[in-house]
Structures are given as structure tokens and as C-alpha cells.
Design an enzyme around this catalytic site. Structure first.
Site, PDB file in Angstrom:
ATOM      1  CB  CYS A  89       5.815 -14.984   1.837  1.00  0.00           C
ATOM      2  SG  CYS A  89       5.898 -13.820   3.180  1.00  0.00           S
TER       3      CYS A  89
ATOM      4  CB  CYS B  43       4.094 -10.941   2.475  1.00  0.00           C
ATOM      5  SG  CYS B  43       3.347 -12.291   2.164  1.00  0.00           S
TER       6      CYS B  43
ATOM      7  CE  LYS C  89       1.711  -7.088   0.782  1.00  0.00           C
ATOM      8  NZ  LYS C  89       0.257  -8.101   0.635  1.00  0.00           N
TER       9      LYS C  89
ATOM     10  CE1 TYR D   5      -5.268 -12.003  -1.125  1.00  0.00           C
ATOM     11  CE2 TYR D   5      -2.996 -10.901  -1.571  1.00  0.00           C
ATOM     12  CZ  TYR D   5      -3.872 -12.132  -1.077  1.00  0.00           C
ATOM     13  OH  TYR D   5      -3.030 -13.277  -1.018  1.00  0.00           O
TER      14      TYR D   5
ATOM     15  CD  GLU E 119      -1.970  -6.327  -0.720  1.00  0.00           C
ATOM     16  OE1 GLU E 119      -2.385  -6.430   0.489  1.00  0.00           O
ATOM     17  OE2 GLU E 119      -1.387  -6.966  -1.466  1.00  0.00           O
TER      18      GLU E 119
ATOM     19  CG  HIS F 131      -6.924  10.091  23.502  1.00  0.00           C
ATOM     20  ND1 HIS F 131      -7.707  10.003  22.570  1.00  0.00           N
ATOM     21  CD2 HIS F 131      -6.393  11.338  23.910  1.00  0.00           C
ATOM     22  CE1 HIS F 131      -8.121  11.272  22.364  1.00  0.00           C
ATOM     23  NE2 HIS F 131      -7.247  11.985  23.151  1.00  0.00           N
TER      24      HIS F 131
ATOM     25  CD  GLU G  59      -8.519   6.783  21.605  1.00  0.00           C
ATOM     26  OE1 GLU G  59      -9.294   6.900  22.298  1.00  0.00           O
ATOM     27  OE2 GLU G  59      -7.733   7.791  21.152  1.00  0.00           O
TER      28      GLU G  59
END
Lengths: 162, 522
Positions: free
Chosen positions: B86, B91, B94, B228, B232, B497, B502
């Protein structure tokens, strides 16, 4: 004592074949580097000027070197713990070197790369860098973390010299 | 003790062998004192997300703990410090490079918002790489300091079992040490797979182990894979302006919701990434000018194709880092097909006092947060008197492709497989982020869907969000879903909002209704 230190450093630099990083400030290393990578002995007049700046700052090679040149030093030492990956260190380093040089040998500066000397850095409880320790007679008498300006550094050094 | 364990193991395995580990202890040793017959109470093999979390938790509970971590250089020679995948090759770098790519897009949007930015703005790989690498190195150091502060002993050695309580560690220079422990946790993670059967793959290709540590730009890149990792990487390479191609054998993001996965690749394709679908590489050669020539087979046409690239990045899966552990010396069982370590719900292996967490474990998500949580819970069970097990249900995650995909819970196909089409209701909507309007950004793939049970109150089974900041959006909803939120409760939740988030609580149109799910603005 300071003069003996200067002489010792001068002799070491003269017979040295490998310029270690930070030993010579960039200005002089350009003048000294030959294509073959050997250190050419500089002319004496120039040497005295340049060696004064560089003699007051040196890189720690290993644990015993630290013991010898920092812990057992008769002259007070500021220890600059730094890292290659640390942006602020690149600003503080030269600034501190300059202020140390201005003290005319009353204090010297040891530079420790914490990735090369992790055990040493951990022993002295360095967590963030740059961390600067003020050492006298083998004891840590003062410390700061992060960047300081020239006036603050001047005060820090003056306090150490006493 | 070892003989007893062996005898009990013969009784067929996964029963509950509990070494009393109550604070104050059966051994009568004081907290933090020497562990008795063993060097350590806990030895953790692997200094990554799971390993470090487990070690630090155990040390906080007063135990004598050691961590051994070692990084075998990649075939290309890349190596890194403490912290695991990681921190070093996953992670962290990346996400930083993904951010660099996103900034490129924002810079292009900026003039529309009034900024007088001369276009095009060039990108300097070296500057980005150095900044990312410096940050990673600062994290390596941070972990080092943390271990020291928590009084966890650290050895930079490559570990292998000698017997079930003893590990031999070999340092870089060859020096060996022996470490024994009462409990051992294996958290060695995984490494990228090289398709060794493809000629030139090993010699000329790189993997995710290398991409983040390149000093020079990878240039025109072929990314092979549909994971992924592949998407990615291809995503940020495209985003910083590099000519990037993705070669996929079949479907993208296997295991993820396939409708969402298609939208992810559709977005990438319409934003500059080339795709070679239904193709598999057969050979990689180096040309005299240093470029790489790749030959592949197109399964749809049956024809052969070739292309020239500066870099070939293999992202065709990851393999567990177990080969050099000598697991057989300890008697730890692995899956015959994947070589991953087999564990029960308590993270215990076939050997009662040996546990495994993280990517190295069979059937677990390959994620940092699950490894961390599992590690901490394990330490609490071993030394803190807890009996809480790790819950791997409803784990949220996000794929950080150029348009991010966040999800939690079941995919639509999983829900249908489990409950049947008739018992599942899917609410969905296409939406346009407000920030896209002014610069005229394409929002065709901005989409959200919620998979629910049809029966009232319509329990939410899964949420899928494709859009900017998907990770930030999904995290909060993961809490709701973990608490058993129903669609009724979602409808009762007022939206914030103007946000993309939302849109989740405004979902009203079901797939079943056949109505147009395109949302119009306020």
C-alpha cells in the site's frame, strides 16, 4: 584545539581521493572535479578559504565516526539529521552550514542522513526531519525540529557556544 | 508443546486451541516482560498494512513483539522500504499519481472558469515521480519511528520457517538470525504476476512494482490486464498525457458489477485511452532503437496484431508471497490452486498458533483497511481477551480510474443470483455534476445505482457510484448500509445540495419501470 582540528581536516582533504557528498560546497567541487573524478589538490590560498567553510561541516560515516567526531568532540557540535526525501531539509541544511561557518570554528556541524544511519537517528529519537541537536561534551543540550531563519539559527548557535 | 500441537492437528484441524492469553497471564510473567521459553510473544512476518497494525496493537497490549520485513527486488531491480504494498507500490503512490492526472483535467477546465492559463500545459514525469517517491520515503521513515515508539523490534530480514515456532531471518548481507515466538502472524502480502509463458515478458516488461519508481517517463505504454491495477495505471498515464493502450483478454474488473465496469472503460475510451479488447499478447521483443515490439492475437478476428511501445506494464494478477516462507516446515496449509494461505474465521491457519492476514490469505479482499482491521482484532483476541471476529461483509471500496467507481455491498448480478430477479429492485440515475457544466465536460458515464430487496422496507443490498470523488461519496453510505439501511430510509434522507452525493438519496427511478433514468438539474 580548533587549529589542530583544522590541520587534521586539511591533511585528510589533501590525501582524499573521493569527494564525499557535502564535504565540499558545490562551488569548490566544480573547481576541483576532474573528468576522471579525482579530487585535485586545490591551491593553498584558495584551500584555506574553502576548507574553513567545509571544515566546520562534515558528514557522519558510521556509528564510531559519530562517537569520535561528535560525542567525543571538545568543540560543541550541531547535528543536522536530514533525509534525501525531505524538502525543508534542503533549505535548512545550507542555511545552517553558513551560520556555523560564521562562528569561526567555535562550533562544528555534523550531518546525518537518517536513511543511511537509521539506528543512530532512532537512538537520538529523531522522528520528523530536519531535527537539529546541539551537543556539548557528548550531551544533547538543545534541539529544534523544522526550519529556522538565520537570526534564529544565530541565537541557537550563540547559546550553544556559551 | 510442539508435539501436543502436532497430535491435535492430526484430529483434523480447525478446532479451538486457545493459549490462555489473559492479561496478567498464565505464565505469570509481568506485562512486557520476556515471553518465557520464546524470544517473543508475537512474531509478525511482513511489515505491511496488516502486519504493522497487528504488531503495534499487540505491543500496546504489553506484549513482546517483533516484525520482520524484507522486500525482494522486482525483476527490474526496484526495491523499497518498510510499509508494504500500500505505502510503496500501491494505494499511496497510485492515488498521488491519479491526483496528478486529475489536475491535468482541472487545468484544462480552468479557462472556462476565468483562469488565464496558457494551454496546453506540459507535464514533467520526473518532478511528479520525485515528489511521490519522497512522500513514500517519508512514510517508510514514519513507520520505522512508530515501531520504535511502540517498542516493537524490527528486523530487515527475509524470513522462512525452521519449525512451527521458529523463523530464520536472512539479512541483505547474508547474516542470519533465529527468532522464536509463541504466536506467529503471516502477513507477507503478494507481488505482481509475470506472464512467464509470454516470450520477453520478464526481460522487457515492468509491473506496478516498478511504475511508481521510474525516474524517467514510461512514454508510450501498453498496459496488459483488465484489473483495477491495470485500469488505474492506464488511467493516470493517459491523464498526464502519455499515449496509453489497455489490452484485455475478456471483461474488465472481473468480480465487480459488470454494468459499472463497462461504464468505467467507456469513460476511459472516450477520454483518450486506447483499448484492445479480446486480445492476448504472445511475444515482446526489443527493437534496435530500444522500443518494445509486442505481438498479440486478436480472438475476435483470429488475426495477429503488432505494436510498438516504450513500456509494457503487466497487470495480470497478483500472487501470494509464500514461496520462500518454507510453510511446510511449520505445517501451514495453502490453497492448491492459488497458493494463498487457508484460514478460518479467526484468521488461524492449519497450525493453531500461526495466523495469517491480508493479501496472502485465501478468500479475503485484497485491501489495506480489511488487513489493518483484521490485524488489530487478531491482536485483541490473542492478548486483549476479546472474542470479536473480523467481519468481511459490506466492505466498501473505490476504483480510482479517471472517473472513479465507488461501491459497497452486492453487485446487481450477485444480488440477482442470490435472491432472484423478481425479489430485487434496482434504482438508478444518470446525473451531471454541477462542476462539469461550465467547462462542458462529458458526463455520459456519471451514474449511480442502488440494488435493494423488492420486499418493503427494501433493504439496501448494494450501492454503486460512478463519478468524481467516488471514494469520499461512498464512505458515508457504507456506514448506512452496514447498519442495515432500507430504501425507505434512503428516501427519508435529505440530500446536501449541490453535490453528486445527493443523487444517491434522490434515486427514484427503478430499472423495472423502464423510465428514463436521466436526472435533470434543479
Amino acid at each position: 584545539m580548533a587549529q589542530r582540528l583544522l590541520l587534521r581536516r586539511f591533511l585528510v582533504s589533501v590525501i582524499s581521493r573521493k569527494p564525499s557528498q557535502g564535504w565540499w560546497p558545490p562551488l569548490t567541487s566544480r573547481a576541483l572535479q576532474t573528468p576522471g573524478g579525482l579530487t585535485v589538490t586545490p591551491n593553498p590560498a584558495r584551500t584555506i578559504y574553502t576548507t574553513r567553510i567545509s571544515l566546520t561541516t562534515f558528514n557522519i560515516q558510521d556509528g564510531p565516526d559519530f562517537q569520535d567526531r561528535v560525542v567525543n568532540s571538545e568543540t560543541p557540535v550541531v547535528v543536522d539529521f536530514h533525509a534525501q526525501w525531505c524538502g525543508p531539509c534542503k533549505i535548512l541544511g545550507p542555511r545552517l552550514e553558513k551560520m556555523v561557518a560564521k562562528q569561526h570554528g567555535k562550533v562544528v556541524m555534523a550531518k546525518v542522513d537518517i536513511d543511511d544511519h537509521t539506528d543512530l537517528a532512532i537512538e537520538y529519537e529523531v522522528s520528523a526531519v530536519p531535527t537539529v541537536l546541539a551537543m556539548k561534551n557528548g550531551d544533547v543540550v538543545d534541539k529544534f525540529v523544522g526550519i529556522k531563519d538565520e537570526d534564529q539559527l544565530e541565537a541557537f548557535l550563540k547559546k550553544l557556544i556559551g | 508443546m510442539a508435539a501436543m500441537a502436532a497430535a491435535l492437528r492430526g484430529l483434523g484441524g480447525r478446532f479451538r486451541w486457545r493459549t490462555p492469553a489473559v492479561a496478567g497471564g498464565v505464565r505469570g510473567a509481568a506485562q512486557g516482560a520476556v515471553a518465557g521459553q520464546w524470544d517473543y510473544d508475537l512474531l509478525v512476518i511482513g511489515g505491511g498494512s496488516g502486519g504493522l497494525a497487528c504488531a503495534k496493537e499487540a505491543a500496546q497490549l504489553g506484549r513482546k513483539v517483533a516484525v520482520v520485513d524484507y522486500v525482494e527486488p522486482s525483476p527490474r531491480g526496484t526495491r523499497w522500504g518498510l510499509g508494504g504494498t500500500c505505502v510503496n507500490v500501491g494505494c499511496i503512490p497510485k492515488k498521488l499519481m491519479h491526483q496528478a492526472a486529475l489536475l491535468g483535467g482541472l487545468i484544462r477546465d480552468a479557462p472556462h472558469y476565468g483562469w488565464e492559463v496558457a494551454q496546453p500545459v506540459p507535464h514533467d514525469w520526473r518532478k511528479m515521480a520525485e515528489a511521490v517517491q519522497n512522500h513514500v520515503k517519508s512514510l517508510n521513515w514514519g513507520h520505522r519511528v512508530q515501531l520504535h515508539d511502540r517498542k516493537v523490534k524490527y528486523f530487515n530480514v527475509k524470513a522462512g520457517f525452521v519449525d512451527e515456532h521458529t523463523v530464520r531471518g536472512v539479512a541483505k548481507g547474508g547474516k542470519e538470525i533465529l527468532l522464536s515466538a509463541d504466536h506467529i502472524v503471516i502477513a507477507t502480502g503478494g507481488r505482481p504476476r509475470y506472464p512467464a509463458h509470454i516470450e520477453g515478458a520478464l526481460e522487457y516488461g515492468i509491473t506496478s512494482d516498478d511504475i511508481f519508481w521510474l525516474k524517467e517517463s514510461p512514454g508510450k505504454t501498453l498496459v496488459v490486464g483488465a484489473s483495477y491495477v491495470a485500469l488505474e495505471c492506464a488511467g493516470f498515464l493517459t491523464g498526464i498525457g502519455l499515449d496509453t493502450t489497455v489490452m484485455m483478454r475478456s471483461i474488465p474488473l472481473r468480480g465487480f458489477d459488470q454494468q459499472m465496469s463497462s461504464l468505467v472503460t467507456e469513460h476511459m475510451a472516450s477520454h483518450g485511452t486506447r483499448f484492445l479488447r479480446g486480445c492476448t499478447p504472445s511475444q515482446v521483443r526489443r527493437l534496435p532503437d530500444g522500443q518494445l515490439q509486442v505481438t498479440w492475437e486478436d480472438h475476435t478476428t483470429g488475426k495477429e496484431g503488432t505494436g510498438t511501445f516504450n513500456t509494457v506494464l503487466w497487470a495480470v494478477g497478483r500472487v501470494p508471497d509464500t514461496r520462500s516462507l518454507n510453510l511446510e516446515k511449520a505445517g501451514v496449509d495453502t490453497s492448491p490452486s492459488t497458493q494463498k494461505i487457508l484460514v478460518d474465521s479467526r484468521e488461524a491457519t492449519s497450525v493453531p498458533h500461526i495466523y495469517a492476514i491480508g493479501d496472502v490469505v485465501e478468500g479475503r479482499p485484497e485491501l489495506t483497511p480489511t488487513a489493518v482491521m483484521a490485524g488489530r482484532l487478531l491482536a485483541q483476541r490473542l492478548f486483549g481477551g476479546s472474542s470479536d471476529l473480523m467481519d468481511y461483509d459490506k466492505v466498501p471500496t473505490t476504483v480510482f480510474t479517471p472517473l472513479e467507481y465507488g461501491c459497497v455491498g452486492l453487485s446487481e448480478e450477485e444480488a440477482v443470483a442470490r435472491h432472484g430477479q423478481e425479489r430485487v429492485e434496482v434504482y438508478h440515475a444518470h446525473y451531471k455534476p454541477l462542476e462539469f457544466t461550465v467547462p462542458g465536460r462529458d458526463a455520459s458515464q456519471c451514474y449511480v445505482k442502488m440494488v435493494c430487496l423488492r420486499e418493503p422496507p427494501q433493504l439496501v443490498l448494494g450501492l454503486h457510484f460512478l463519478g468524481p470523488n467516488a471514494g469520499e461519496v461512498t464512505q458515508g453510505f457504507a456506514l448506512g448500509i452496514k447498519c442495515g439501511a432500507s430504501y425507505v430510509q434512503v428516501m427519508q434522507t435529505v440530500g446536501i445540495h449541490p453535490t453528486c452525493s445527493e443523487e444517491v438519496v434522490k434515486l427514484r427511478i427503478s430499472k423495472r419501470s423502464g423510465l428514463d433514468p436521466t436526472v435533470t438539474g434543479c
